[in-house]
Design a protein around this motif. Structure first.
Motif, PDB file in Angstrom:
ATOM      1  N   ALA A 206     -39.735  26.118  26.514  1.00  0.00           N
ATOM      2  CA  ALA A 206     -38.553  25.883  25.194  1.00  0.00           C
ATOM      3  C   ALA A 206     -39.651  27.160  24.152  1.00  0.00           C
ATOM      4  O   ALA A 206     -38.994  27.434  23.343  1.00  0.00           O
ATOM      5  N   LEU A 230     -30.035  27.094  36.058  1.00  0.00           N
ATOM      6  CA  LEU A 230     -29.047  27.473  34.892  1.00  0.00           C
ATOM      7  C   LEU A 230     -28.642  26.369  34.330  1.00  0.00           C
ATOM      8  O   LEU A 230     -28.371  26.906  33.118  1.00  0.00           O
ATOM      9  N   SER A 231     -29.698  25.788  33.865  1.00  0.00           N
ATOM     10  CA  SER A 231     -29.521  24.783  32.463  1.00  0.00           C
ATOM     11  C   SER A 231     -29.856  25.776  31.510  1.00  0.00           C
ATOM     12  O   SER A 231     -29.688  25.937  29.966  1.00  0.00           O
ATOM     13  N   MET A 232     -31.588  26.382  31.506  1.00  0.00           N
ATOM     14  CA  MET A 232     -31.794  27.784  30.627  1.00  0.00           C
ATOM     15  C   MET A 232     -31.091  28.326  30.550  1.00  0.00           C
ATOM     16  O   MET A 232     -30.978  29.290  29.299  1.00  0.00           O
ATOM     17  N   LYS A 234     -27.804  29.029  31.032  1.00  0.00           N
ATOM     18  CA  LYS A 234     -26.831  28.295  30.456  1.00  0.00           C
ATOM     19  C   LYS A 234     -27.061  28.523  28.480  1.00  0.00           C
ATOM     20  O   LYS A 234     -26.470  29.111  26.976  1.00  0.00           O
ATOM     21  N   HIS A 235     -28.019  27.757  27.907  1.00  0.00           N
ATOM     22  CA  HIS A 235     -28.559  28.213  26.976  1.00  0.00           C
ATOM     23  C   HIS A 235     -28.828  28.778  26.357  1.00  0.00           C
ATOM     24  O   HIS A 235     -28.284  29.689  24.869  1.00  0.00           O
ATOM     25  N   ILE A 236     -29.489  30.132  26.771  1.00  0.00           N
ATOM     26  CA  ILE A 236     -29.515  31.598  26.179  1.00  0.00           C
ATOM     27  C   ILE A 236     -28.717  32.690  26.372  1.00  0.00           C
ATOM     28  O   ILE A 236     -28.459  33.406  25.570  1.00  0.00           O
ATOM     29  N   SER A 237     -27.905  32.445  27.033  1.00  0.00           N
ATOM     30  CA  SER A 237     -26.844  33.320  27.508  1.00  0.00           C
ATOM     31  C   SER A 237     -25.377  33.516  26.748  1.00  0.00           C
ATOM     32  O   SER A 237     -24.662  32.116  26.258  1.00  0.00           O
TER      33      SER A 237
END
Lengths: 337, 331
Positions: A206, A230-232, A234-237
């Motif tokens: 994080a 995929l969670s990360m 989703k968060h950044i893109s």
């Protein structure tokens, strides 16, 4: 695949630009094949077409061997492509020579996965970060060089006294900060982040992601963020592209892709990720795909995913599905999407 | 339920050039029959050292058990001789490692590696062992086991190798299976397959599992009980329901907050835990998490808190905030 087939398909495909509308990078029918063994080729990236808007973050996800790293490296011209082109500010980067190419190298940078392997252990941090400055002749004097490095260290949350230390004296998260500082040294516009956090511990991930997002805002950077988490992603893109066996099979705005995946592979991929909440896990019907990834040297005929797809029909074996816009700005390569 | 494993006040250290690295500093927990227990923590938290101490896989020197005991079905494994351990490893405790490429022998066929334990521990002859091995390969979902039996690890994909590892670990029906990051090296779709397989097998055979992982998603899916480790110590324990719904230790809370969630809308910035884990060459005198904790008080700096009960279902946390005199803190 014949060259003409590639062309006609590409002509029909006009990908949407990023949120800001203005394109920084356009990739057209890019392919990268590697020769393996006797007369066989591995189609690592096969006919990739996409664009990245200025200031946008494009996430690229897929499992190991899907070609996402090769795509990133070819787009940076670390590999010469087999066919296709990449336009950076409207200029084809594979045609660049001499000083134009050298300028391009300043404008594109890369953050690597393994912060242990990507820093020269014999260089101190000052030299690691100043190497791009030296190569491009950016820092005029030794004093200027030191000032620039200290500025960069400050930018990534390290202290000036760190400049005299060596990579082995740092933790993984700190090393990744050094890697980011080096990537930023020549003032790039576009950064390919190839799995920049997958070697780091959860509580450190994080920190690095927040740093990347903060830098993007402050410096107006454009990112291609390659990851399997995929969670990360989703968060950044802003938008996310999903790859499978060298092909892009789905592309959409991040929230749209996760809320409304159209391709069966994306659906399975999303459902496979365990959510850190036992209540959700207990109720979840997980799509468990059978079988392994087919060999990219002998990909299946027709749709590359058909061998593991629960909905595959005869048509999927015969015809390669077009990558088409199934909904506003949401693209998928499936006959039934 | 019967307790099959009880770890009491375990301290494990390594002699290093700079002094003594105190990798595990007073770990207590127990595993009941048929239970799946997760040990969660970051690299350097001591989770793998704990697991490898149970199997006595750590080379000594440099490692040594400073203090404490590991009682497995009535025996103290800390004092067991190497011959006694040989009889336990593979037979009563099976182990699955993170990287199936380096933990399988590249020069032996898969069949040979599965039958090895059967012949040694179960006294089977070659053909009996082969039959059982084929059965095991089928059980873990390897297609065409007759052909696969004679192949080498390099002929297998990552997921298939991990299935073969599970077949080896389960070959002698162990009472306890220790899985050290069994899916970390695998892609998510393959991870889903392996997790499903482990859950099915656990139900079928009632094997107790210790799952070591840093992936809280995997824990939520697979385990009953969760042990959170930090800096070589257990900082929180509880049922998975309690740990995820009402974590009581600031580290557990921080860990859950620092991860983006696939099921929630995006937009919120992540809340990282600032700083880095403690140096176990010179562990802090007080609470190990103190330097990174947003609630740190003066007492935390100099006095190490005890693991105290904090909830109804046996949840415990090692934090001064749970002292009766501590002020209320909003999670």
């Amino acid at each position: 695949m014949s060259a003409s087939a590639v062309k006609t398909k590409g002509a029909a495909f006009q990908p949407v630009a990023g949120a800001s509308g203005e394109k920084l990078l356009e990739v057209r029918n890019l392919s990268k094949f590697f020769p393996v063994g006797s007369n066989e080729t591995l189609k690592a990236v096969n006919d990739l077409t996409l664009s990245i808007g200025k200031g946008e973050t494009l996430g690229v996800v897929g499992e190991s061997g899907c070609g996402k790293s090769t795509a990133g490296r070819t787009i940076m011209r670390l590999y010469e492509p087999t066919s296709g082109e990449t336009l950076f500010n409207g200029r084809n980067i594979y045609k660049m020579r001499g000083s134009e190419l050298k300028t391009l190298r300043r404008e594109m940078a890369m953050v690597f996965q393994d912060p242990y392997a990507s820093l020269n252990p014999r260089f101190n941090i000052m030299d690691v970060i100043a190497e791009p400055l030296d190569i491009h002749g950016i820092a005029g004097s030794a004093k200027e060089r030191r000032r620039k490095v200290e500025e960069l260290l400050d930018l990534v949350g390290l202290r000036p006294e760190h400049a005299a230390r060596y990579p082995h004296e740092f933790s993984g998260g700190q090393r990744q900060r050094v890697g980011i500082a080096r990537a930023l040294a020549a003032n790039p516009k576009f950064i390919v982040c190839d799995e920049p956090i997958s070697a780091l511990d959860v509580s450190i991930q994080a920190q690095v992601v927040n740093l990347l997002q903060d830098l993007q805002k402050r410096l107006g950077l454009t990112y291609m963020f390659i990851a399997h988490d995929l969670s990360m992603v989703k968060h950044i893109s802003d938008r996310v592209a999903v790859m499978y066996l060298g092909k892009m099979i789905e592309l959409a705005e991040s929230s749209e892709l996760y809320a409304n995946p159209k391709h069966p592979y994306t659906q399975a991929l999303l459902s496979a990720i365990p959510i850190p909440d036992p209540l959700i896990e207990a109720q979840k019907e997980r799509i468990v795909l059978s079988g392994d990834l087919p060999s990219p040297i002998h990909p299946p005929s027709g749709c590359p995913f058909r061998t593991r797809c629960p909905f595959a029909t005869e048509k999927c074996a015969k015809e390669v599905p077009d990558f088409r816009e199934v909904k506003d700005g949401h693209w998928a390569a499936c006959h039934y999407a | 339920m019967d307790t099959i494993l009880r770890v009491n006040d375990l301290h494990v250290s390594f002699r290093a050039r700079g002094g003594e690295v105190q990798a595990v500093r007073g770990v207590n927990f127990e595993v009941k029959k048929g239970e799946a227990v997760a040990i969660v923590g970051e690299s350097g938290s001591g989770k793998s050292v704990t697991a490898q101490s149970i199997m006595r896989l750590l080379p000594s020197p440099p490692s040594f058990v400073k203090q404490g005991s590991i009682e497995f079905m009535g025996r103290n494994l800390v004092d067991a001789t190497e011959a006694e351990m040989e009889a336990i490893r593979g037979k009563e405790i099976g182990m699955i490692f993170q990287d199936p490429m380096t933990s399988l022998n590249p020069t032996m066929t898969i069949g040979h590696q599965i039958t090895e334990g059967l012949i040694k521990h179960q006294g089977m002859n070659r053909s009996e062992a082969r039959e059982r091995a084929l059965e095991l390969l089928r059980l873990v979902g390897i297609p065409n086991p007759e052909a696969r039996f004679g192949q080498y690890p390099h002929n297998f994909s990552g997921g298939m190798r991990q299935r073969a590892m599970i077949a080896i670990a389960l070959s002698c029906n162990p009472a306890l299976l220790i899985a050290d990051e069994p899916t970390t090296a695998l892609d998510v779709t393959i991870q889903a397959q392996i997790m499903q397989l482990m859950k099915d097998l656990q139900q079928k055979f009632g094997t107790s599992i210790i799952l070591i992982t840093h992936d809280l998603g995997v824990v939520a899916d697979m385990c009953d009980k969760v042990i959170v480790m930090y800096g070589g110590q257990v900082v929180e324990t509880g049922t998975k329901w309690d740990i995820f719904a009402k974590p009581q230790h600031p580290y557990t809370r921080g860990l859950l907050r620092s991860m983006p969630r696939l099921d929630l809308p995006k937009g919120e910035p992540l809340v990282p835990i600032d700083g880095t884990p403690p140096d176990l060459l010179a562990p802090p005198v007080g609470c190990a998490f103190c330097a990174r904790c947003e609630h740190a008080m003066e007492v935390c700096l100099n006095h190490d808190p005890e693991l105290v009960p904090v909830g109804e279902n046996g949840q415990t946390a090692k934090c001064w905030l749970h002292h009766p005199l501590a002020k209320e803190v909003q999670a």
